[in-house]
Design a protein around this motif. Structure first.
Motif, PDB file in Angstrom:
ATOM      1  N   VAL A 132     -14.555-120.038 -31.699  1.00 42.17           N
ATOM      2  CA  VAL A 132     -15.162-118.849 -31.099  1.00 42.17           C
ATOM      3  C   VAL A 132     -14.532-118.561 -29.746  1.00 42.17           C
ATOM      4  N   ALA A 133     -14.265-117.283 -29.465  1.00 40.84           N
ATOM      5  CA  ALA A 133     -13.703-116.901 -28.166  1.00 40.84           C
ATOM      6  C   ALA A 133     -14.201-115.514 -27.779  1.00 40.84           C
ATOM      7  N   HIS A 134     -14.293-115.283 -26.471  1.00 36.15           N
ATOM      8  CA  HIS A 134     -14.637-113.957 -25.966  1.00 36.15           C
ATOM      9  C   HIS A 134     -13.387-113.083 -25.958  1.00 36.15           C
ATOM     10  N   LEU A 135     -13.526-111.829 -26.396  1.00 29.46           N
ATOM     11  CA  LEU A 135     -12.413-110.886 -26.382  1.00 29.46           C
ATOM     12  C   LEU A 135     -12.919-109.522 -25.958  1.00 29.46           C
ATOM     13  N   ASP A 136     -12.298-108.973 -24.936  1.00 32.43           N
ATOM     14  CA  ASP A 136     -12.567-107.605 -24.480  1.00 32.43           C
ATOM     15  C   ASP A 136     -11.329-106.779 -24.804  1.00 32.43           C
ATOM     16  N   ALA A 137     -11.435-105.892 -25.791  1.00 33.70           N
ATOM     17  CA  ALA A 137     -10.264-105.130 -26.240  1.00 33.70           C
ATOM     18  C   ALA A 137      -9.742-104.180 -25.172  1.00 33.70           C
ATOM     19  N   THR A 138     -10.534-103.896 -24.131  1.00 34.93           N
ATOM     20  CA  THR A 138     -10.044-103.041 -23.046  1.00 34.93           C
ATOM     21  C   THR A 138      -9.299-103.851 -21.984  1.00 34.93           C
ATOM     22  N   ASP A 139      -9.273-105.172 -22.130  1.00 33.55           N
ATOM     23  CA  ASP A 139      -8.519-106.034 -21.225  1.00 33.55           C
ATOM     24  C   ASP A 139      -7.090-106.109 -21.743  1.00 33.55           C
ATOM     25  N   ILE A 140      -6.270-105.204 -21.252  1.00 43.16           N
ATOM     26  CA  ILE A 140      -4.907-105.062 -21.760  1.00 43.16           C
ATOM     27  C   ILE A 140      -3.945-105.551 -20.668  1.00 43.16           C
ATOM     28  N   PRO A 141      -3.082-106.544 -20.949  1.00 43.72           N
ATOM     29  CA  PRO A 141      -2.819-107.177 -22.254  1.00 43.72           C
ATOM     30  C   PRO A 141      -3.567-108.474 -22.498  1.00 43.72           C
ATOM     31  N   GLY A 142      -4.586-108.760 -21.704  1.00 44.61           N
ATOM     32  CA  GLY A 142      -5.275-110.048 -21.825  1.00 44.61           C
ATOM     33  C   GLY A 142      -5.832-110.332 -23.199  1.00 44.61           C
ATOM     34  N   CYS A 143      -6.208-109.278 -23.942  1.00 46.54           N
ATOM     35  CA  CYS A 143      -6.787-109.520 -25.270  1.00 46.54           C
ATOM     36  C   CYS A 143      -5.775-110.183 -26.201  1.00 46.54           C
ATOM     37  N   GLY A 144      -4.471-109.923 -25.999  1.00 47.82           N
ATOM     38  CA  GLY A 144      -3.461-110.566 -26.823  1.00 47.82           C
ATOM     39  C   GLY A 144      -3.408-112.065 -26.600  1.00 47.82           C
ATOM     40  N   GLU A 145      -3.693-112.496 -25.364  1.00 43.59           N
ATOM     41  CA  GLU A 145      -3.688-113.919 -25.063  1.00 43.59           C
ATOM     42  C   GLU A 145      -4.807-114.640 -25.809  1.00 43.59           C
ATOM     43  N   VAL A 146      -5.915-113.935 -26.051  1.00 44.31           N
ATOM     44  CA  VAL A 146      -7.010-114.528 -26.824  1.00 44.31           C
ATOM     45  C   VAL A 146      -6.552-114.795 -28.256  1.00 44.31           C
ATOM     46  N   VAL A 147      -5.811-113.848 -28.832  1.00 42.70           N
ATOM     47  CA  VAL A 147      -5.275-114.041 -30.182  1.00 42.70           C
ATOM     48  C   VAL A 147      -4.387-115.274 -30.226  1.00 42.70           C
ATOM     49  N   ASP A 148      -3.518-115.436 -29.230  1.00 46.45           N
ATOM     50  CA  ASP A 148      -2.638-116.603 -29.186  1.00 46.45           C
ATOM     51  C   ASP A 148      -3.433-117.898 -29.083  1.00 46.45           C
ATOM     52  N   ARG A 149      -4.457-117.924 -28.222  1.00 46.34           N
ATOM     53  CA  ARG A 149      -5.242-119.147 -28.060  1.00 46.34           C
ATOM     54  C   ARG A 149      -5.958-119.518 -29.352  1.00 46.34           C
ATOM     55  N   LEU A 150      -6.531-118.527 -30.014  1.00 51.17           N
ATOM     56  CA  LEU A 150      -7.227-118.802 -31.263  1.00 51.17           C
ATOM     57  C   LEU A 150      -6.257-119.314 -32.327  1.00 51.17           C
ATOM     58  N   ALA A 151      -5.079-118.687 -32.410  1.00 53.56           N
ATOM     59  CA  ALA A 151      -4.091-119.133 -33.390  1.00 53.56           C
ATOM     60  C   ALA A 151      -3.673-120.577 -33.106  1.00 53.56           C
ATOM     61  N   ASP A 152      -3.510-120.916 -31.835  1.00 53.57           N
ATOM     62  CA  ASP A 152      -3.174-122.293 -31.478  1.00 53.57           C
ATOM     63  C   ASP A 152      -4.288-123.248 -31.895  1.00 53.57           C
ATOM     64  N   ASP A 153      -5.532-122.861 -31.603  1.00 49.49           N
ATOM     65  CA  ASP A 153      -6.672-123.722 -31.939  1.00 49.49           C
ATOM     66  C   ASP A 153      -6.808-123.911 -33.450  1.00 49.49           C
ATOM     67  N   LEU A 154      -6.507-122.858 -34.202  1.00 49.09           N
ATOM     68  CA  LEU A 154      -6.625-122.933 -35.661  1.00 49.09           C
ATOM     69  C   LEU A 154      -5.458-123.689 -36.292  1.00 49.09           C
ATOM     70  N   GLY A 155      -4.333-123.720 -35.597  1.00 44.38           N
ATOM     71  CA  GLY A 155      -3.142-124.346 -36.152  1.00 44.38           C
ATOM     72  C   GLY A 155      -2.264-123.392 -36.924  1.00 44.38           C
ATOM     73  N   GLY A 156      -2.457-122.104 -36.719  1.00 42.51           N
ATOM     74  CA  GLY A 156      -1.637-121.095 -37.391  1.00 42.51           C
ATOM     75  C   GLY A 156      -2.403-119.806 -37.551  1.00 42.51           C
ATOM     76  N   LEU A 157      -1.731-118.792 -38.106  1.00 38.88           N
ATOM     77  CA  LEU A 157      -2.372-117.496 -38.332  1.00 38.88           C
ATOM     78  C   LEU A 157      -1.743-116.836 -39.553  1.00 38.88           C
ATOM     79  N   ASP A 158      -2.535-116.657 -40.582  1.00 40.66           N
ATOM     80  CA  ASP A 158      -2.079-116.014 -41.813  1.00 40.66           C
ATOM     81  C   ASP A 158      -2.693-114.635 -42.012  1.00 40.66           C
ATOM     82  N   VAL A 159      -3.917-114.443 -41.512  1.00 33.90           N
ATOM     83  CA  VAL A 159      -4.645-113.190 -41.702  1.00 33.90           C
ATOM     84  C   VAL A 159      -5.224-112.760 -40.358  1.00 33.90           C
ATOM     85  N   PHE A 160      -4.938-111.521 -39.967  1.00 28.73           N
ATOM     86  CA  PHE A 160      -5.540-110.980 -38.755  1.00 28.73           C
ATOM     87  C   PHE A 160      -6.308-109.720 -39.108  1.00 28.73           C
ATOM     88  N   VAL A 161      -7.598-109.722 -38.800  1.00 31.63           N
ATOM     89  CA  VAL A 161      -8.462-108.573 -39.081  1.00 31.63           C
ATOM     90  C   VAL A 161      -8.895-107.970 -37.752  1.00 31.63           C
TER      91      VAL A 161
END
Length: 274
Positions: free
Chosen positions: A68-97
């Motif tokens: 779980v992570a907080h994401l504010d889509a109006t935080d540009i470009p900070g919201c992209g860093e949340v995607v990276d952190r989550l992908a790292d925590d998951l060990g990869g990224l196959d599907v992005f919704v």
């Protein structure tokens, strides 16, 4: 880029997914549906942390990991860093919704620049940042992938009082079509799902059974259930959808056949008579 083209017909089973705005409504239903398919899921929230944690518990109920992570889509470009952190925590990224979104119901002549920026940043610019970051991860991993954006029927037809929302959703549709063109060589598909009226917090119908709500202006006569949208997204995330890209899947009970004003504003079934 000169990377060797991925064999799109034999991409691996997806194992890791991120769903933005998964603290309630469509996002929660999607996170649970993907977990039921065997994926670990990254879950983001904007205002309802407890809702996101409740979603995570449902995901774990299927034996999947949840982050779980907080994401504010109006935080540009900070919201992209949340995607990276989550992908790292998951060990990869196959599907992005990309599901996080905001609406507005202000006539064009009354829309302030601040409101315009809030809606367009949330629904389009923030979506671009997150989608681009997800795509970069997928290209680097060379496993293919799925990018799915939750759009709206207003990606296709406008609605009175929704200039900022309409502009953003039209733009999101165009962004996804371009992504499909450019990312196909990497085995990455990109599609939108365009819901009509769905019984979710955004439409003021939290915890209501949509089958108990009458909508004479919708051919199926009711709003949709978030799980009905999640089922379409789960298909697009699956290996069975490997040849589907650049499409917009409308799931609206027939609303667009009526026009978006009629679909939500008709108050009787008189139109059904020939």
């Amino acid at each position: 880029m000169n990377e060797r083209r991925i064999d799109t017909a034999h991409t691996p089973e997806p194992r890791h997914a991120i769903v933005t705005g998964a603290d309630s409504g469509i996002g929660r239903a999607v996170a649970v549906a993907l977990a039921a398919q065997g994926m670990d899921v990254g879950i983001t929230w904007h205002a309802d942390e407890q809702g996101a944690r409740d979603t995570a518990e449902e995901v774990r109920g299927y034996g999947a990991r949840a982050v779980v992570a907080h994401l504010d889509a109006t935080d540009i470009p900070g919201c992209g860093e949340v995607v990276d952190r989550l992908a790292d925590d998951l060990g990869g990224l196959d599907v992005f919704v990309n599901n996080a979104g905001a609406g507005a119901s202000t006539p064009l002549l009354e829309v302030s620049l601040d409101e315009w920026r809030r809606v367009v940043d949330t629904d389009l610019t923030g979506a671009f940042v997150c989608i681009q970051r997800a795509a970069l991860r997928m290209v680097s991993a060379r496993r293919g992938g799925r990018i799915i954006a939750v759009s709206s029927v207003h990606e296709h037809q406008p609605r009175v009082g929704s200039s900022a929302y309409d502009a953003a959703k039209h733009g999101l549709g165009g962004l996804i079509e371009t992504a499909a063109l450019e990312l196909g060589r990497h085995g990455i598909t990109a599609n939108t799902v365009a819901p009509g009226e769905i019984a979710t917090p955004m439409t003021g119908q939290t915890d209501e059974d949509p089958t108990t709500i009458e909508r004479p202006g919708i051919p199926l006569g009711r709003p949709g259930d978030a799980r009905e949208i999640a089922a379409v997204i789960a298909f697009l995330a699956s290996p069975e959808a490997s040849y589907v890209t650049g499409a917009s899947f409308v799931a609206d009970g027939g609303m667009l056949l009526m026009g978006p004003q009629a679909g939500s504003h008709l108050t009787s079934d008189d139109w059904r008579a020939p």
